[in-house]
Design a protein around this motif. Structure first.
Motif, PDB file in Angstrom:
ATOM      1  N   ALA A   1       0.829  -1.210   0.000  1.00 20.52           N
ATOM      2  CA  ALA A   1       0.000   0.000   0.000  1.00 20.52           C
ATOM      3  C   ALA A   1       0.862   1.258   0.000  1.00 20.52           C
ATOM      4  N   ALA A   2       1.970   1.222   0.730  1.00 21.76           N
ATOM      5  CA  ALA A   2       2.879   2.371   0.775  1.00 21.76           C
ATOM      6  C   ALA A   2       3.475   2.654  -0.593  1.00 21.76           C
ATOM      7  N   ASP A   3       3.604   1.625  -1.427  1.00 19.15           N
ATOM      8  CA  ASP A   3       4.145   1.799  -2.776  1.00 19.15           C
ATOM      9  C   ASP A   3       3.049   1.987  -3.823  1.00 19.15           C
ATOM     10  N   GLY A   4       1.807   2.096  -3.354  1.00 17.87           N
ATOM     11  CA  GLY A   4       0.695   2.364  -4.267  1.00 17.87           C
ATOM     12  C   GLY A   4       0.082   1.139  -4.926  1.00 17.87           C
ATOM     13  N   TYR A   5       0.335  -0.053  -4.397  1.00 18.16           N
ATOM     14  CA  TYR A   5      -0.208  -1.273  -4.989  1.00 18.16           C
ATOM     15  C   TYR A   5      -1.425  -1.764  -4.213  1.00 18.16           C
ATOM     16  N   THR A   6      -2.314  -2.416  -4.912  1.00 20.72           N
ATOM     17  CA  THR A   6      -3.462  -3.053  -4.282  1.00 20.72           C
ATOM     18  C   THR A   6      -3.179  -4.546  -4.128  1.00 20.72           C
ATOM     19  N   VAL A   7      -3.937  -5.195  -3.233  1.00 20.92           N
ATOM     20  CA  VAL A   7      -3.691  -6.589  -2.904  1.00 20.92           C
ATOM     21  C   VAL A   7      -4.984  -7.384  -2.968  1.00 20.92           C
ATOM     22  N   LYS A   8      -4.888  -8.597  -3.461  1.00 15.50           N
ATOM     23  CA  LYS A   8      -6.002  -9.544  -3.430  1.00 15.50           C
ATOM     24  C   LYS A   8      -5.590 -10.745  -2.592  1.00 15.50           C
ATOM     25  N   LEU A   9      -6.428 -11.101  -1.603  1.00 13.86           N
ATOM     26  CA  LEU A   9      -6.151 -12.250  -0.760  1.00 13.86           C
ATOM     27  C   LEU A   9      -6.928 -13.458  -1.257  1.00 13.86           C
ATOM     28  N   GLU A  10      -6.253 -14.595  -1.343  1.00 15.93           N
ATOM     29  CA  GLU A  10      -6.877 -15.828  -1.787  1.00 15.93           C
ATOM     30  C   GLU A  10      -6.486 -16.970  -0.855  1.00 15.93           C
ATOM     31  N   GLY A  11      -7.259 -18.060  -0.923  1.00 12.70           N
ATOM     32  CA  GLY A  11      -6.893 -19.257  -0.183  1.00 12.70           C
ATOM     33  C   GLY A  11      -7.699 -19.450   1.073  1.00 12.70           C
ATOM     34  N   ASN A  12      -7.044 -19.954   2.100  1.00 19.58           N
ATOM     35  CA  ASN A  12      -7.716 -20.326   3.342  1.00 19.58           C
ATOM     36  C   ASN A  12      -8.496 -19.167   3.954  1.00 19.58           C
ATOM     37  N   GLU A  13      -9.734 -19.436   4.355  1.00 16.20           N
ATOM     38  CA  GLU A  13     -10.631 -18.376   4.850  1.00 16.20           C
ATOM     39  C   GLU A  13     -10.123 -17.722   6.116  1.00 16.20           C
ATOM     40  N   LYS A  14      -9.510 -18.484   7.003  1.00 13.51           N
ATOM     41  CA  LYS A  14      -8.999 -17.916   8.258  1.00 13.51           C
ATOM     42  C   LYS A  14      -8.030 -16.783   7.970  1.00 13.51           C
ATOM     43  N   TYR A  15      -7.109 -17.015   7.070  1.00 13.18           N
ATOM     44  CA  TYR A  15      -6.099 -16.014   6.759  1.00 13.18           C
ATOM     45  C   TYR A  15      -6.674 -14.861   5.932  1.00 13.18           C
ATOM     46  N   VAL A  16      -7.604 -15.178   5.055  1.00 10.77           N
ATOM     47  CA  VAL A  16      -8.240 -14.123   4.258  1.00 10.77           C
ATOM     48  C   VAL A  16      -9.078 -13.214   5.149  1.00 10.77           C
ATOM     49  N   ASN A  17      -9.859 -13.817   6.050  1.00 11.26           N
ATOM     50  CA  ASN A  17     -10.784 -13.034   6.873  1.00 11.26           C
ATOM     51  C   ASN A  17     -10.104 -12.290   8.021  1.00 11.26           C
ATOM     52  N   ASP A  18      -9.035 -12.874   8.579  1.00 11.98           N
ATOM     53  CA  ASP A  18      -8.401 -12.260   9.751  1.00 11.98           C
ATOM     54  C   ASP A  18      -7.287 -11.281   9.409  1.00 11.98           C
ATOM     55  N   ALA A  19      -6.841 -11.273   8.176  1.00  6.44           N
ATOM     56  CA  ALA A  19      -5.791 -10.325   7.787  1.00  6.44           C
ATOM     57  C   ALA A  19      -6.323  -8.894   7.822  1.00  6.44           C
ATOM     58  N   LYS A  20      -5.439  -7.953   8.102  1.00  3.94           N
ATOM     59  CA  LYS A  20      -5.813  -6.544   8.141  1.00  3.94           C
ATOM     60  C   LYS A  20      -5.778  -5.902   6.756  1.00  3.94           C
ATOM     61  N   VAL A  21      -5.315  -6.656   5.793  1.00  2.00           N
ATOM     62  CA  VAL A  21      -5.141  -6.140   4.439  1.00  2.00           C
ATOM     63  C   VAL A  21      -6.504  -5.952   3.770  1.00  2.00           C
ATOM     64  N   GLU A  22      -6.672  -4.829   3.076  1.00  2.00           N
ATOM     65  CA  GLU A  22      -7.875  -4.610   2.275  1.00  2.00           C
ATOM     66  C   GLU A  22      -7.718  -5.376   0.963  1.00  2.00           C
ATOM     67  N   SER A  23      -8.578  -6.347   0.761  1.00  3.12           N
ATOM     68  CA  SER A  23      -8.483  -7.198  -0.427  1.00  3.12           C
ATOM     69  C   SER A  23      -9.424  -6.688  -1.510  1.00  3.12           C
ATOM     70  N   VAL A  24      -8.901  -6.549  -2.735  1.00  2.40           N
ATOM     71  CA  VAL A  24      -9.713  -6.111  -3.870  1.00  2.40           C
ATOM     72  C   VAL A  24      -9.551  -7.128  -4.998  1.00  2.40           C
ATOM     73  N   ASP A  25     -10.587  -7.289  -5.781  1.00  4.15           N
ATOM     74  CA  ASP A  25     -10.600  -8.330  -6.818  1.00  4.15           C
ATOM     75  C   ASP A  25      -9.519  -8.149  -7.875  1.00  4.15           C
ATOM     76  N   ASP A  26      -9.181  -6.893  -8.171  1.00  3.20           N
ATOM     77  CA  ASP A  26      -8.200  -6.643  -9.227  1.00  3.20           C
ATOM     78  C   ASP A  26      -6.839  -6.238  -8.651  1.00  3.20           C
ATOM     79  N   GLY A  27      -6.496  -6.798  -7.492  1.00  2.00           N
ATOM     80  CA  GLY A  27      -5.243  -6.446  -6.842  1.00  2.00           C
ATOM     81  C   GLY A  27      -4.022  -6.758  -7.681  1.00  2.00           C
ATOM     82  N   LYS A  28      -3.058  -5.887  -7.643  1.00  3.02           N
ATOM     83  CA  LYS A  28      -1.801  -6.077  -8.358  1.00  3.02           C
ATOM     84  C   LYS A  28      -1.020  -7.256  -7.763  1.00  3.02           C
ATOM     85  N   ILE A  29      -1.047  -7.353  -6.435  1.00  2.98           N
ATOM     86  CA  ILE A  29      -0.331  -8.415  -5.729  1.00  2.98           C
ATOM     87  C   ILE A  29      -1.352  -9.402  -5.167  1.00  2.98           C
TER      88      ILE A  29
END
Length: 363
Positions: free
Chosen positions: A202-230
């Motif tokens: 985020a500090a470098d201006g990139y968006t992120v998409k989280l995939e995989g196990n629900e525990k890690y996707v749901n509990d992460a503080k990262v804002e996940s977007v469908d078209d994330g660069k990373i």
């Protein structure tokens, strides 16, 4: 540290748990098994197991775990009932068929804690602590802050792949191999890593998409977007076996956009090495997948030394032991004590033989 029933061996506990798990964590009680659910509201009194609950745990002397709410117990026994199941309407249920429990794996025994408290003996935890212990029972814990340790791995990985992210025309993928989604130490190491990658991205201006196990996707503080660069993808095996974890790592390494892979404990990091034996994709050279592990051991140390891994995180067992003894003495003398973060270190081929690093690495 996991507490178990005193008349059950580790092997028995694990056998009962493994035999009863179907489809992940849903458990069906048949074929000679009986499930007892001591519900919240009757399981605890003043943060400790209620006398009735403790009596049942001791009488059954079988697999016992804390429920998802951390306020109820599951007891699983071998046995028969003259009926299918009963609910007394007061928080106690017992079944042999037609019911599912969700297993947490938080195996416990409160006898030792209750006896120590009754005798006025202070309890200090270390390393993984005492999962599921009643609130206030453990005066302090001496351990690595696993979230911060995972974040350190994320920081080191990001620095190594930052230029690749900038140069990529499409998405880039960072894989996380996690042994499970239950253990607090494992999940915190994974979440610390994910959150740090997200923060730096985020500090470098990139968006992120989280995939995989629900525990890690749901509990992460990262804002996940469908078209994330990373894309950060976390895989957890359906059962904790070296083979299944290696397959997860192979699947990640075979993704066309993957540029980094992290194993959040010794089991997962060694699975990365196994997966790479045929694929030969991990390394620090141009076009290779940057790898990082957690913990030590001969396999991980060799992977760091030969450049298969960029590096790995090690805890500080000597510092942990020193802090533990010091804290125990203070508690025994009636002094106030609190949790101590005993720290961690990032080791690489360049520094792993340094005295302050080598002392914490084991084979």
């Amino acid at each position: 540290m996991l507490f178990r029933s005193p008349r059950m061996s580790d092997e028995d506990d694990h056998k009962i748990h493994d035999e009863m798990v179907q489809d992940g964590s849903d458990t069906f009680y048949e074929n000679g098994y009986v499930g007892i659910d001591i519900d919240k509201g009757v399981a605890f009194e003043d943060g400790l197991p209620s006398p009735d609950a403790l009596e049942a745990i001791r009488a059954c002397a079988s697999y016992t775990e804390l429920s998802q709410s951390n306020r109820a117990f599951h007891i699983i026994c071998r046995g028969e009932l003259p009926f299918g199941g009963r609910n007394n309407g007061k928080g106690w249920e017992i079944y042999r068929t037609k019911r599912y429990f969700v297993l947490t794996g938080n195996v416990l025994l409160y006898d030792a804690i209750a006896d120590a408290q009754a005798k006025g003996i202070p309890i200090i935890g270390f390393d993984s602590g005492v999962p599921g212990a009643p609130e206030g029972a453990i005066l302090a814990n001496c351990a690595t802050n696993n979230y911060n340790a995972g974040a350190l791995a994320g920081e080191m990985i990001y620095a190594a792949i930052k230029d690749r992210i900038a140069a990529a025309e499409g998405t880039v993928r960072i894989g996380v191999s996690a042994q499970d989604a239950v253990s607090e130490s494992v999940t915190q190491r994974g979440l610390g890593f994910i959150d740090k990658i997200g923060e730096l991205a985020a500090a470098d201006g990139y968006t992120v998409k989280l995939e995989g196990n629900e525990k890690y996707v749901n509990d992460a503080k990262v804002e996940s977007v469908d078209d994330g660069k990373i894309v950060i993808e976390t895989l957890v095996p359906s059962q904790v076996t070296a083979e299944l974890s290696a397959i997860d790592c192979q699947n990640l390494l075979n993704k066309s956009d993957i540029i980094a892979l992290y194993g959040s404990n010794q089991h997962s990091a060694e699975a990365m090495v196994t997966a790479n034996e045929n694929l030969q994709k991990l390394g620090t050279g141009e076009g290779q997948v940057i790898g990082a592990g957690f913990d030590s051991g001969a396999v991980i140390k060799a992977a760091v030394a030969d450049g298969t891994f960029l590096g790995a995180i090690t805890q500080a067992p000597f510092a942990m032991g020193e802090a533990l003894v010091d804290t125990m003495v203070k508690a025994a003398n009636g002094e106030e004590v609190s949790d101590i973060d005993t720290g961690c270190q990032w080791y690489t081929a360049e520094n792993m033989n340094d005295d302050d690093i080598a002392i914490n690495l084991y084979d």
